[in-house]
Structure formats: C-alpha cells, structure tokens
Scaffold this active site. Structure first.
Site, PDB file in Angstrom:
ATOM      1  N   HIS A   1       0.629  -1.123   0.068  1.00 49.97           N
ATOM      2  CA  HIS A   1       0.105   0.118  -0.107  1.00 49.97           C
ATOM      3  C   HIS A   1       0.762   1.366  -0.011  1.00 49.97           C
ATOM      4  O   HIS A   1       1.793   1.367   0.532  1.00 49.97           O
ATOM      5  CB  HIS A   1      -0.795   0.094   1.035  1.00 49.97           C
ATOM      6  CG  HIS A   1      -0.280  -0.175   2.629  1.00 49.97           C
ATOM      7  ND1 HIS A   1       0.320   1.288   3.284  1.00 49.97           N
ATOM      8  CD2 HIS A   1       0.066  -1.226   3.298  1.00 49.97           C
ATOM      9  CE1 HIS A   1       0.780   0.667   4.239  1.00 49.97           C
ATOM     10  NE2 HIS A   1       0.909  -0.841   4.425  1.00 49.97           N
ATOM     11  N   ASP A   2       0.246   2.207  -0.720  1.00 46.57           N
ATOM     12  CA  ASP A   2       0.876   3.484  -0.867  1.00 46.57           C
ATOM     13  C   ASP A   2       2.415   3.668  -1.306  1.00 46.57           C
ATOM     14  O   ASP A   2       2.907   4.751  -1.147  1.00 46.57           O
ATOM     15  CB  ASP A   2       1.106   4.236   0.588  1.00 46.57           C
ATOM     16  CG  ASP A   2      -0.508   4.225   1.197  1.00 46.57           C
ATOM     17  OD1 ASP A   2      -1.318   5.049   0.779  1.00 46.57           O
ATOM     18  OD2 ASP A   2      -0.620   3.576   2.294  1.00 46.57           O
TER      19      ASP A   2
ATOM     20  N   GLY B   1       5.179  -1.161   2.637  1.00 47.67           N
ATOM     21  CA  GLY B   1       4.178   0.006   2.553  1.00 47.67           C
ATOM     22  C   GLY B   1       4.929   1.392   2.365  1.00 47.67           C
ATOM     23  O   GLY B   1       6.098   1.566   2.927  1.00 47.67           O
TER      24      GLY B   1
END
Length: 267
Positions: A129-130, A147
């Site tokens: 994520h991200d 992440g």
C-alpha cells in the site's frame, strides 16, 4: 465471448466475471477464471492471463500484460485500514508476471498506490500500500516493497530483495540479490547483500547501457567516494557533494535526494 457493455474488440472468456461498472478499452482480453471488479478501468490493448483478479477502485493504462494469477488492487495489508475508499493507478506498457500482488493505498498514507510506465515485475513480486514506482524499473522474482516505499526510474531490484517501509530508492539504483534495505538508497548506487544491504559502488554498467557518457559516470563516482569512501561525517560529505554538483546535474539530483530524506541514509 464479448460483454455487450464493452467495445466489440474486447474478448472475455466465458468463465471470467466482469462486474457491472467496469470499463474495458478496445482490444482488452480477459482470460479464463478472471475477476474484474466494478470500479476498475482498463486501457486499450491490456491483456489478463488466467485466474487474475482486479479489485477497485483501480485504473490501468494501455497495453499492460498481466500473466496468470496476478492479484491486483486488493485491500492494503495494514491493520489501520478501516474500509476507506482508496485506489491503485497503473500506467502503460507494464508487464506483470505470475502471482504478482499489488495493493491499493491507505487513508493515512495518501490514499493511493501508483505504478508508472514500462516496468517489468517478475513472478511473486509484491508492491504494498501507498508505494510509488517510477518508470522502466525491473523487479526480479520475489522482490518485495513494504508500505509507503518510493522507487525512482530505471531501478533494478534483484531476486528476493526486501525494502523496508517508508524507504526511498533513487533513480538508476541497483539492489543486489537477497539484500534487505532499511534506509534510503541514493540515485545511481549499487547495494549488495551483507545482512542488511550495504552500498558497494555505483551502478556503472547500468548507466553505460542507458547512455551515460564517461564524464557523467566519473562525476557520479566522485560523488560516491565523497559520500561512502571518504569516511567523513555526513555533513562534511554533503559539503563536498555541493562542490561537485556545481558541474554535474546528476550529482545535484543526488544531493537533492539526500536533502529531502526523512529516513536514515543507507551508509
């Protein structure tokens, strides 16, 4: 088989599921047993091998190729995620080999994961994520981004590389097989495995292949020696880099990378 809601050139295998609301561009091919979610937009010419899944909100550009069993746009693997609306954006002409996994962003991390253009992600690679991945990168088998990792253009991650969360990998860096990276890696630097990865020179061969002339490479080598070989404190090394940067855009980019870092430098 064609779904009546998509252009006539779209080919969807009878065993695939394409949810209402998905948008598929001209020439998209969806293989056997695939799943395409309702908040997914796929650009023209993109193909999905068997057993791929794409969850949204996800936007995929043109002429991407997803091999079998890719899992794209899944929820972030973050305990803080509470179901907020988050997204994934993928550019053009990327290749994703078998079992690649890419997660959407988190509300606390900016809300999106982004992949650029012309990248090769080989089997079992993972982008969490991200993360933000630039253009023309190669991630070899089992390379993993935790992440919030940022990866510049034309970076190579060798097999079984692991990048710690929030780290930044500068453009043209090369991370050797099995290295674990827990700090920022400046542009052009080559990292080799030794427990956690440690810098081992610049990615000279890669720079030659990308058209860097000897003078540019020599300036980058001088910057590397100032930063990693001189043995001086980081503040003194920055001063030396500033001197070299006066005649080198590449060294200036490296210095800007250092000045914008929020994490310890891998040194």
């Amino acid at each position: 088989m064609r779904d009546a809601g998509h252009p006539s050139s779209v080919v969807i295998h009878p065993s695939a599921v394409v949810e209402a609301g998905a948008t598929l561009g001209d020439g998209v091919q969806v293989g056997a047993f695939c799943y395409i979610g309702g908040e997914v937009t796929v650009g023209a010419g993109t193909t999905f091998g068997p057993h791929c899944s794409v969850h949204g909100p996800t936007t995929i550009g043109r002429d991407n190729r997803f091999h079998g069993h890719c899992a794209i746009g899944g929820e972030p693997q973050d305990k803080k995620y509470a179901g907020e609306r988050v997204a994934l954006a993928i550019g053009d002409r990327n290749t994703f080999r078998e079992f690649v996994t890419i997660n959407r962003g988190t509300g606390g991390g900016g809300g999106s994961t982004r992949i650029g253009d012309d990248n090769w992600l080989l089997a079992y690679t993972h982008v969490a994520h991200d993360c933000v991945v630039g253009n023309q990168c190669v991630f070899s088998n089992n390379a993993t981004l935790a992440g919030h990792v940022s990866v510049g253009d034309q970076v190579i991650l060798s097999g079984f590389v692991g990048i710690h969360q929030f780290c930044r990998i500068g453009a043209h860096a090369f991370i050797g097989m099995g290295a674990f990276v827990n700090g920022d890696v400046p542009p052009f630097v080559m990292v080799a495995q030794e427990g956690y990865g440690r810098p081992r020179g610049i990615n000279a061969e890669g720079l030659k292949r990308r058209g860097f002339d000897p003078e540019r490479i020599a300036s980058i080598k001088r910057a590397y020696r100032a930063l990693y070989v001189s043995g001086v404190p980081l503040d003194e090394a920055r001063t030396k880099l500033a001197e070299i940067a006066g005649a080198s855009d590449d060294v200036r980019a490296l210095l800007e990378f250092l000045d914008s870092s929020d994490r310890p430098l891998l040194r």
